[in-house]
Design a protein around this motif. Structure first.
Motif, PDB file in Angstrom:
ATOM      1  N   SER A   1      35.166 -23.696 -23.472  1.00 30.66           N
ATOM      2  CA  SER A   1      34.995 -23.712 -25.021  1.00 30.66           C
ATOM      3  C   SER A   1      33.904 -24.787 -25.363  1.00 30.66           C
ATOM      4  O   SER A   1      33.395 -25.733 -24.845  1.00 30.66           O
TER       5      SER A   1
ATOM      6  N   LYS B   1      43.943 -24.857 -27.151  1.00 30.76           N
ATOM      7  CA  LYS B   1      42.884 -23.555 -26.774  1.00 30.76           C
ATOM      8  C   LYS B   1      41.613 -23.763 -26.967  1.00 30.76           C
ATOM      9  O   LYS B   1      40.653 -23.222 -26.307  1.00 30.76           O
ATOM     10  N   GLU B   2      41.360 -24.632 -28.000  1.00 26.75           N
ATOM     11  CA  GLU B   2      39.950 -24.956 -28.414  1.00 26.75           C
ATOM     12  C   GLU B   2      39.354 -26.099 -27.343  1.00 26.75           C
ATOM     13  O   GLU B   2      37.976 -26.154 -27.628  1.00 26.75           O
ATOM     14  N   TRP B   3      40.095 -26.582 -26.626  1.00 26.89           N
ATOM     15  CA  TRP B   3      39.537 -27.623 -25.617  1.00 26.89           C
ATOM     16  C   TRP B   3      39.478 -26.993 -24.327  1.00 26.89           C
ATOM     17  O   TRP B   3      38.890 -27.530 -23.285  1.00 26.89           O
TER      18      TRP B   3
ATOM     19  N   SER C   1      43.188 -29.613 -34.067  1.00 29.97           N
ATOM     20  CA  SER C   1      42.889 -28.664 -33.174  1.00 29.97           C
ATOM     21  C   SER C   1      43.911 -28.237 -32.182  1.00 29.97           C
ATOM     22  O   SER C   1      44.708 -29.028 -31.844  1.00 29.97           O
TER      23      SER C   1
ATOM     24  N   LYS D   1      39.202 -34.422 -32.706  1.00 22.75           N
ATOM     25  CA  LYS D   1      39.237 -33.083 -33.652  1.00 22.75           C
ATOM     26  C   LYS D   1      40.060 -32.781 -34.332  1.00 22.75           C
ATOM     27  O   LYS D   1      40.977 -32.018 -33.751  1.00 22.75           O
TER      28      LYS D   1
END
Length: 184
Positions: free
Chosen positions: A49, A43-45, A40, A37
């Motif tokens: 999430s 924090k998105e992982w 990214s 991704k």
């Protein structure tokens, strides 16, 4: 793979990794679950999430036809400004993967980011310390690589990084095997 700009889609470290792992283990079939991704932040992982749930779903699906042996992780440019928090966050993420997949010693290899921009050097220096904090982890350094835009590695560098990921993964797999052979 999701990128902010589809024109940026290029070769990643997976190619060099897969090729070197296959050459190292010619009698084994090697499958890869690629979940890139681009752009990214960590924090998105994190656990809970969408990206974390996607990885777990794909990993569990892949485990139906094989054994999960390790994770290679190349991410971090979006987290350079918060470098001091990154090792703690990646450690939490590694532990969450291991717990969720019921693989407490799952090898995990993390790569540095390009040092073409000065502010990334501190981030990279911190990443190198990860194996001291988390067992069965390793880091891939980016010395000798080049980028095409001061952030994204060019194709030869991606292949080189992939080969470095393979070398580190092989070492971790051997350490895991050795640790598993001891009995007390």
């Amino acid at each position: 793979s999701i990128r902010k700009n589809p024109g940026m889609q290029r070769l990643g470290p997976v190619y060099g990794f897969a090729k070197k792992m296959q050459n190292s283990f010619p009698d084994r079939k090697i499958g890869l679950v690629v979940n890139a991704k681009g752009g990214s932040a960590i924090k998105e992982w994190m656990p809970g999430s969408l990206f974390f749930k996607e990885i777990l779903s794909r990993a569990k699906q892949a485990a139906n036809s094989g054994t999960i042996k390790g994770i290679i992780w190349h991410q971090g440019e979006s987290d350079v400004a918060e470098a001091d928090q990154y090792v703690g966050k990646i450690s939490t993420l590694i532990q969450a993967f291991r717990d969720s997949l019921h693989l407490p010693d799952l090898p995990f290899v993390v790569g540095q980011v390009s040092e073409d921009k000065e502010n990334r050097k501190h981030f990279n220096a911190l990443i190198v310390d990860l194996p001291e904090k988390m067992p069965f982890t390793a880091t891939v350094e980016t010395f000798g690589t080049t980028t095409f835009d001061s952030t994204h590695f060019d194709s030869p560098s991606q292949i080189l990084l992939g080969e470095r990921y393979a070398d580190k993964m092989k070492t971790l797999l051997q350490e895991q095997e050795t640790a598993g052979s001891f009995s007390f």
